[in-house]
Design a protein around this motif. Structure first.
Motif, PDB file in Angstrom:
ATOM      1  N   ILE A   1       0.872  -1.191   0.000  1.00  0.00           N
ATOM      2  CA  ILE A   1       0.000   0.000   0.000  1.00  0.00           C
ATOM      3  C   ILE A   1       0.902   1.232   0.000  1.00  0.00           C
ATOM      4  CG2 ILE A   1      -1.892   1.217   1.136  1.00  0.00           C
ATOM      5  CD1 ILE A   1      -2.456  -1.376   2.723  1.00  0.00           C
ATOM      6  N   GLY A   2       0.952   1.911  -1.134  1.00  0.00           N
ATOM      7  CA  GLY A   2       1.872   3.035  -1.299  1.00  0.00           C
ATOM      8  C   GLY A   2       1.259   4.367  -0.894  1.00  0.00           C
ATOM      9  N   PRO A   3       2.032   5.437  -1.045  1.00  0.00           N
ATOM     10  CA  PRO A   3       1.618   6.759  -0.569  1.00  0.00           C
ATOM     11  C   PRO A   3       0.378   7.322  -1.269  1.00  0.00           C
ATOM     12  CG  PRO A   3       3.699   6.884  -1.792  1.00  0.00           C
ATOM     13  CD  PRO A   3       3.411   5.439  -1.557  1.00  0.00           C
ATOM     14  N   VAL A   4       0.203   7.053  -2.549  1.00  0.00           N
ATOM     15  CA  VAL A   4      -0.985   7.570  -3.242  1.00  0.00           C
ATOM     16  C   VAL A   4      -2.225   6.892  -2.688  1.00  0.00           C
ATOM     17  CG1 VAL A   4      -2.153   7.739  -5.475  1.00  0.00           C
ATOM     18  CG2 VAL A   4       0.316   8.177  -5.317  1.00  0.00           C
ATOM     19  N   GLN A   5      -2.155   5.577  -2.539  1.00  0.00           N
ATOM     20  CA  GLN A   5      -3.279   4.826  -1.979  1.00  0.00           C
ATOM     21  C   GLN A   5      -3.568   5.245  -0.537  1.00  0.00           C
ATOM     22  OE1 GLN A   5      -1.399   0.916  -3.232  1.00  0.00           O
ATOM     23  NE2 GLN A   5      -3.577   0.440  -3.318  1.00  0.00           N
ATOM     24  N   ALA A   6      -2.511   5.590   0.177  1.00  0.00           N
ATOM     25  CA  ALA A   6      -2.655   5.931   1.596  1.00  0.00           C
ATOM     26  C   ALA A   6      -3.078   7.380   1.818  1.00  0.00           C
ATOM     27  CB  ALA A   6      -1.349   5.650   2.343  1.00  0.00           C
ATOM     28  N   GLY A   7      -3.357   8.103   0.720  1.00  0.00           N
ATOM     29  CA  GLY A   7      -3.819   9.478   0.878  1.00  0.00           C
ATOM     30  C   GLY A   7      -2.699  10.457   1.167  1.00  0.00           C
ATOM     31  N   GLN A   8      -1.465  10.073   0.839  1.00  0.00           N
ATOM     32  CA  GLN A   8      -0.310  10.938   1.121  1.00  0.00           C
ATOM     33  C   GLN A   8       0.225  11.589  -0.157  1.00  0.00           C
ATOM     34  OE1 GLN A   8       0.372  11.358   4.477  1.00  0.00           O
ATOM     35  NE2 GLN A   8      -1.463  10.106   4.587  1.00  0.00           N
ATOM     36  N   SER A   9      -0.656  11.760  -1.145  1.00  0.00           N
ATOM     37  CA  SER A   9      -0.226  12.355  -2.421  1.00  0.00           C
ATOM     38  C   SER A   9       0.263  13.788  -2.250  1.00  0.00           C
ATOM     39  CB  SER A   9      -1.380  12.338  -3.424  1.00  0.00           C
ATOM     40  OG  SER A   9      -1.683  11.015  -3.773  1.00  0.00           O
ATOM     41  N   TRP A  10      -0.168  14.443  -1.180  1.00  0.00           N
ATOM     42  CA  TRP A  10       0.309  15.809  -0.907  1.00  0.00           C
ATOM     43  C   TRP A  10       1.835  15.841  -0.790  1.00  0.00           C
ATOM     44  CZ3 TRP A  10       3.094  16.624   3.573  1.00  0.00           C
ATOM     45  CH2 TRP A  10       3.032  15.590   4.526  1.00  0.00           C
ATOM     46  N   ALA A  11       2.426  14.701  -0.412  1.00  0.00           N
ATOM     47  CA  ALA A  11       3.884  14.640  -0.237  1.00  0.00           C
ATOM     48  C   ALA A  11       4.595  14.141  -1.497  1.00  0.00           C
ATOM     49  CB  ALA A  11       4.232  13.730   0.941  1.00  0.00           C
ATOM     50  N   LEU A  12       3.812  13.839  -2.524  1.00  0.00           N
ATOM     51  CA  LEU A  12       4.388  13.275  -3.758  1.00  0.00           C
ATOM     52  C   LEU A  12       4.746  14.397  -4.724  1.00  0.00           C
ATOM     53  CD1 LEU A  12       4.936  10.814  -5.654  1.00  0.00           C
ATOM     54  CD2 LEU A  12       2.529  10.971  -6.330  1.00  0.00           C
ATOM     55  N   LYS A  13       6.041  14.505  -5.035  1.00  0.00           N
ATOM     56  CA  LYS A  13       6.493  15.574  -5.933  1.00  0.00           C
ATOM     57  C   LYS A  13       6.879  14.973  -7.275  1.00  0.00           C
ATOM     58  CE  LYS A  13       5.935  18.822  -2.857  1.00  0.00           C
ATOM     59  NZ  LYS A  13       5.253  17.993  -1.855  1.00  0.00           N
ATOM     60  N   LEU A  14       5.880  14.858  -8.156  1.00  0.00           N
ATOM     61  CA  LEU A  14       6.132  14.275  -9.469  1.00  0.00           C
ATOM     62  C   LEU A  14       6.981  15.197 -10.333  1.00  0.00           C
ATOM     63  CD1 LEU A  14       2.663  12.612 -10.174  1.00  0.00           C
ATOM     64  CD2 LEU A  14       4.825  11.466  -9.630  1.00  0.00           C
ATOM     65  N   SER A  15       7.170  16.432  -9.879  1.00  0.00           N
ATOM     66  CA  SER A  15       8.051  17.360 -10.600  1.00  0.00           C
ATOM     67  C   SER A  15       9.520  16.965 -10.460  1.00  0.00           C
ATOM     68  CB  SER A  15       7.851  18.780 -10.067  1.00  0.00           C
ATOM     69  OG  SER A  15       7.970  18.784  -8.655  1.00  0.00           O
ATOM     70  N   LYS A  16       9.826  16.119  -9.462  1.00  0.00           N
ATOM     71  CA  LYS A  16      11.204  15.618  -9.352  1.00  0.00           C
ATOM     72  C   LYS A  16      11.459  14.690 -10.546  1.00  0.00           C
ATOM     73  CE  LYS A  16      11.469  13.694  -5.221  1.00  0.00           C
ATOM     74  NZ  LYS A  16      12.150  13.119  -4.023  1.00  0.00           N
ATOM     75  N   PRO A  17      12.659  14.738 -11.124  1.00  0.00           N
ATOM     76  CA  PRO A  17      12.917  14.001 -12.365  1.00  0.00           C
ATOM     77  C   PRO A  17      12.746  12.485 -12.242  1.00  0.00           C
ATOM     78  CG  PRO A  17      14.947  14.935 -11.424  1.00  0.00           C
ATOM     79  CD  PRO A  17      13.807  15.537 -10.670  1.00  0.00           C
ATOM     80  N   ALA A  18      13.394  11.882 -11.279  1.00  0.00           N
ATOM     81  CA  ALA A  18      13.330  10.423 -11.201  1.00  0.00           C
ATOM     82  C   ALA A  18      13.554  10.007  -9.751  1.00  0.00           C
ATOM     83  CB  ALA A  18      14.404   9.800 -12.089  1.00  0.00           C
ATOM     84  N   PHE A  19      12.733   9.097  -9.306  1.00  0.00           N
ATOM     85  CA  PHE A  19      12.955   8.501  -7.981  1.00  0.00           C
ATOM     86  C   PHE A  19      12.303   7.138  -7.956  1.00  0.00           C
ATOM     87  CE2 PHE A  19       9.323  11.396  -7.749  1.00  0.00           C
ATOM     88  CZ  PHE A  19       8.319  10.617  -7.197  1.00  0.00           C
ATOM     89  N   ILE A  20      12.721   6.310  -7.037  1.00  0.00           N
ATOM     90  CA  ILE A  20      12.227   4.933  -6.992  1.00  0.00           C
ATOM     91  C   ILE A  20      10.715   4.928  -6.777  1.00  0.00           C
ATOM     92  CG2 ILE A  20      12.320   2.735  -5.749  1.00  0.00           C
ATOM     93  CD1 ILE A  20      15.241   3.362  -5.067  1.00  0.00           C
ATOM     94  N   GLY A  21      10.012   4.252  -7.656  1.00  0.00           N
ATOM     95  CA  GLY A  21       8.566   4.141  -7.547  1.00  0.00           C
ATOM     96  C   GLY A  21       7.804   5.191  -8.338  1.00  0.00           C
ATOM     97  N   ARG A  22       8.521   6.162  -8.915  1.00  0.00           N
ATOM     98  CA  ARG A  22       7.865   7.309  -9.539  1.00  0.00           C
ATOM     99  C   ARG A  22       6.877   6.912 -10.640  1.00  0.00           C
ATOM    100  NH1 ARG A  22       7.657  10.797 -13.609  1.00  0.00           N
ATOM    101  NH2 ARG A  22       7.455  13.035 -13.165  1.00  0.00           N
ATOM    102  N   ASP A  23       7.293   5.994 -11.524  1.00  0.00           N
ATOM    103  CA  ASP A  23       6.442   5.664 -12.667  1.00  0.00           C
ATOM    104  C   ASP A  23       5.127   5.037 -12.232  1.00  0.00           C
ATOM    105  OD1 ASP A  23       8.483   6.638 -14.130  1.00  0.00           O
ATOM    106  OD2 ASP A  23       9.235   4.695 -14.850  1.00  0.00           O
ATOM    107  N   VAL A  24       5.209   4.127 -11.263  1.00  0.00           N
ATOM    108  CA  VAL A  24       3.993   3.472 -10.775  1.00  0.00           C
ATOM    109  C   VAL A  24       3.080   4.499 -10.108  1.00  0.00           C
ATOM    110  CG1 VAL A  24       3.073   1.694  -9.234  1.00  0.00           C
ATOM    111  CG2 VAL A  24       5.240   1.310 -10.435  1.00  0.00           C
ATOM    112  N   LEU A  25       3.676   5.363  -9.287  1.00  0.00           N
ATOM    113  CA  LEU A  25       2.881   6.359  -8.567  1.00  0.00           C
ATOM    114  C   LEU A  25       2.242   7.360  -9.532  1.00  0.00           C
ATOM    115  CD1 LEU A  25       5.325   6.966  -5.571  1.00  0.00           C
ATOM    116  CD2 LEU A  25       3.208   5.635  -5.541  1.00  0.00           C
TER     117      LEU A  25
END
Lengths: 126, 367
Positions: free
Chosen positions: B252-276
């Motif tokens: 259960i990742g951060p998007v599912q857990a309602g923590q998308s506010w902490a997700l910075k898709l503007s960052k170029p690359a990080f582990i899990g980015r594509d799935v999220l």
């Protein structure tokens, strides 16, 4: 902690007070202290037949669900309905207003399977 | 269960024993689950203040000119943009978009940072960080050596201020500073996990007992009491904060857990980015929701959740909520179709269905 007189106990920390063929049943002060703040008590239905040491309900504390066993068998004649609104009564007064249910005992010889106060104190001191 | 003797002890272990704490194994340590009772401790934190030993949590020092860049490739939130003395919530994900751990970064002086990880994940996180170690980054674990004491509750500023040499009221939420607590060097952060104002004091293990006892002795009369992990769990659930292993897991990742506010898709690359990123785009994922139960029966982790007879998910955490008038609250992982606010759901408890309503998180917000 001095135990009230006239009670018998199970190894699962329930108490029984037998008056005639009616047994009043609860959990001990030791048990309520181990469980912590009690938030919900699920008791057997009035009229249900319960078997000695059988699972008859649950007691839930803030953190955990614990099975409730009956220390003596028979037919459930009454349950403590006040606990629905005030389950903390079991914490406050486990041997008094926090009683759980009453059973019409069919086989009084089952009390031979229970502990007296001295044996129960020894059990909880271990 | 592991015997208490085999468990690690925090610097405050003897203090807990002296206070009559009930100790349980947690994250490899013997930790106080409660002292005087969970409800009493919860009440103190919501109305006055409570003192917590969090020394079991993993404290790692990260040093070097490339820490920010390195950490940004391992986490979902932005590290490089943090200001000196800022604290920031962040999540390390796996390649599947699940969570390794949720953590807090503290930016200290120069190119030094501190990372605080969950006790239960400390060993795995240490291995994860080391497996991804890069030039320009050095790691130092203080896990099990350094202490962490939290004071949480509306009276935290008033109670802690007389003991420290900085102006606590001037410290912003999610910032930190070096200071002295009764003469003991400490890092003080305005962070917490209770939904109340409060501070976390990072101190040397050998000085922890002195601070702990001084605070309790000085403010016991005003209602400061020691609080255990039991109260902490109820407080964090009311405040809608995820707990690793419950709302956040390897699956259960951060998007599912309602923590998308902490997700910075503007960052170029990080582990899990594509799935999220794909989850955010599709919006079809199962997600964590808040539930209020209709009756007095508590929902517990693992209980099945139904909508109109069809199984749509399961409970992840549940408790009675003293701050909400003793109703039963829970989090559940449910299909999107069952996640709309106001949706009526049923929770199966020992073979019987009990009604519940999907509500907004957090359940409790401080005034």
């Amino acid at each position: 902690m001095t135990l009230p007189t006239g009670l018998q106990f199970s190894k699962e920390h329930e108490w029984v007070k037998l008056e005639g063929d009616t047994a009043t049943i609860g959990i001990t002060t030791y048990a309520q202290d181990s469980l912590g703040d009690i938030v919900y008590v699920e008791l057997p239905k009035v009229g249900a037949t319960v078997t000695q040491f059988g699972n008859v309900g649950v007691i839930e504390s803030v953190k955990a669900v614990s099975d409730l066993y009956t220390p003596i068998g028979g037919e459930v004649t009454e349950i403590n309905t006040h606990l629905d609104a005030d389950p903390a009564a079991v914490n406050r007064d486990a041997f008094g207003e926090g009683w759980l249910f009453k059973v019409k005992v069919t086989d009084a010889s089952q009390t031979a399977n229970l502990l007296d106060a001295a044996a129960y104190e020894k059990l909880t001191a271990e | 269960m592991t015997a208490t003797e085999e468990l690690k002890k925090t610097a405050l272990y003897d203090a807990h024993v002296a206070l009559g704490a009930r100790l349980v194994p947690f994250g490899g340590f013997a930790m106080p689950v409660q002292y005087g009772g969970i409800l009493k401790e919860h009440e103190a934190v919501r109305h006055r203040a409570g003192l917590f030993d969090l020394s079991h949590m993993g404290q790692f020092l990260l040093r070097g000119p490339r820490v920010a860049e390195w950490a940004d490739a391992l986490t979902i939130n932005a590290v490089a943009t943090m200001k000196p003395w800022q604290a920031r919530y962040n999540i390390f994900c796996n390649e599947r978009g699940g969570a390794h751990d949720d953590t807090i970064f503290y930016r200290l002086e120069g190119d030094e940072w501190m990372l605080v990880v969950n006790a239960s994940n400390a060993d795995a996180m240490w291995a994860h960080l080391n497996a991804h170690l890069a030039d320009g980054v050095t790691l130092e674990s203080h896990h099990g050596k350094a202490a962490l004491i939290a004071i949480q509750g509306p009276a935290s500023v008033a109670m802690l201020q007389p003991h420290v040499d900085i102006d606590l009221a001037a410290m912003k939420y999610y910032f930190c500073a070096r200071a002295k607590v009764d003469g003991v060097p400490a890092l003080i952060a305005r962070t917490g996990y209770t939904g109340e104002d409060g501070f976390e004091l990072f101190v040397d293990g050998e000085q922890a007992t002195k601070i702990w006892n001084t605070l309790l002795a000085a403010h016991g009369q005003e209602g400061l009491i020691p609080c255990g992990l039991g109260a902490r769990d109820v407080l964090r659930l009311e405040a809608g904060m995820p707990l690793y292993g419950h709302e956040l897991t390897a699956e259960i990742g951060p998007v599912q857990a309602g923590q998308s506010w902490a997700l910075k898709l503007s960052k170029p690359a990080f582990i899990g980015r594509d799935v999220l990123a794909a989850q955010v785009e599709s919006d079809t994922y199962a997600r964590i929701v808040g539930l209020k139960m209709d009756g007095k029966v508590p929902a517990r982790e693992g209980y099945a959740v139904f909508a109109s007879g069809e199984r749509v998910g399961e409970i992840r955490s549940g408790s009675m909520a003293p701050a909400l008038g003793n109703i039963n609250i829970a989090t559940a992982l449910v299909e999107k179709s069952a996640a709309t606010l106001g949706t009526r759901l049923q929770v199966e408890v020992r073979g019987t269905l009990h009604g519940a309503t999907v509500v907004a998180l957090p359940f409790y917000k401080r005034a």
